[in-house]
Enzyme design. Structure first.
Site, PDB file in Angstrom:
ATOM      1  N   ASP A  72      34.993  43.610  48.616  1.00 19.62           N
ATOM      2  CA  ASP A  72      35.668  43.217  47.381  1.00 19.62           C
ATOM      3  C   ASP A  72      34.671  43.334  46.206  1.00 19.62           C
ATOM      4  OD1 ASP A  72      37.785  42.173  45.915  1.00 19.62           O
ATOM      5  OD2 ASP A  72      37.343  40.089  46.390  1.00 19.62           O
ATOM      6  N   GLY A  77      40.823  32.383  40.581  1.00 22.26           N
ATOM      7  CA  GLY A  77      40.737  30.927  40.538  1.00 22.26           C
ATOM      8  C   GLY A  77      42.086  30.330  40.180  1.00 22.26           C
ATOM      9  N   THR A 134      40.820  31.742  46.541  1.00 25.91           N
ATOM     10  CA  THR A 134      40.747  30.346  46.107  1.00 25.91           C
ATOM     11  C   THR A 134      41.450  29.377  47.068  1.00 25.91           C
ATOM     12  OG1 THR A 134      40.587  31.034  43.813  1.00 25.91           O
ATOM     13  CG2 THR A 134      41.339  28.789  44.200  1.00 25.91           C
TER      14      THR A 134
END
Ligand code: 13P
Length: 283
Positions: free
Chosen positions: A80, A179, A231
């Site tokens: 990633d 997030g 997250t």
């Protein structure tokens, strides 16, 4: 079985569903993703952030590859967000089948050059590249982008970016964030439709934690074949650890491993359902 980005996204696109790409940091995370995928009859992607590679290195990649090879479902292993060639070199040498070249913080021409170099680097090992146009706000493993610096993907740049780089998947910025979302996520679906009209490539949506079911379904209908989730997995892992360590029970490490993995597995299972990939692979 171990598969690659090309195959897993091609099947998703043909089947009208999306594949979950889950960031993992340790054995517990890897077992959670593979276990949930096997139970659901679903493909999945194990994805590593350069931050986790800083600690886990090639051994963490070897763990992911071994778990993918042993899985009853197709599982790909992907690097990633890589803003440098260093992590890409390490990950490609260790055997990942695809990488995300994160040149999105750079001016357009530099993003093109950086991403094209990544495609050459990956291509030498038969690996594929996900590129990104636009810039996502939010925080992930030490990478932070303020909301004021975020940029939406410009559909007019897409054909040139795709042709000039040779990427095989395109990450888009349409109001998604890394997030937690501050309030209800507001995705720009008109922009997504224009991007979909500008390229035949599978589209990728980062920041899938906290996206409601209806938004996910609409994004899939408009060409998103890969959703990134980090997250919510991290939160499940950390909450379980905190709970067990502060509770009455004595801290037994194998018990902690089982419980943290089970908590993450529940998150993965729900995401696979939302992404429409459950039952897409005959076990
Ligand atoms: P979340 O922060 O929404 O889980 O997104 C993770 C991600 O996009 C990883 O690349």
């Amino acid at each position: 079985m171990l598969t690659d980005l090309r195959a897993i996204l091609g099947a998703a696109r043909a089947g009208g569903y999306a594949v979950g790409a889950f960031n993992v940091y340790n054995l517990e995370g890897v077992l959670a993703v593979v276990g949930a995928a096997e139970a659901a009859g679903s493909p999945a992607i194990l994805q590593l952030h350069p931050g986790s590679l800083r600690e886990g290195g090639a051994a963490l990649i070897a763990l992911c590859l071994a778990a993918a090879r042993g899985a009853a479902m197709p599982v790909a292993v992907h690097l990633d967000h890589s803003p440098t060639h260093e992590a890409m070199d390490l990950a490609l040498a260790a055997g990942v089948g695809s990488i995300m070249a994160d040149g999105a913080g750079r001016p357009y021409d530099e993003n093109v050059a950086f991403t094209a170099e990544a495609v050459a680097l990956a291509g030498a090992r038969g690996a594929a590249v996900e590129g990104e146009l636009g810039l996502l706000s939010g925080t992930e493993d030490g990478l932070e982008v303020a909301a004021r610096d975020a940029k939406m993907t410009d559909p007019a740049q897409v054909p040139d970016f795709v042709a000039a780089t040779g990427i095989e998947a395109l990450a888009v910025c349409i109001g998604n964030v890394h997030g937690p979302y501050a309030g209800e996520p507001r995705l720009d679906f008109d922009r997504l439709a224009a991007i979909r009209d500008a390229t035949a490539l599978p589209l990728v949506l980062h920041g899938a934690s906290g996206l409601p079911e209806a938004a996910i379904a609409r994004a899939i209908a408009l060409g998103v074949c890969k959703f990134n989730v980090n997250t919510e997995l991290r939160a499940a892992y950390l909450a379980t650890l905190r709970d067990r360590l502060n509770g009455e029970q004595k801290a037994d490490v194998p018990d902690l491993m089982r419980d943290t993995s089970a908590a993450m597995r529940a998150v993965v299972a729900e995401k696979l359902r939302l992404f429409g990939s459950v039952g897409k692979v005959a076990g």
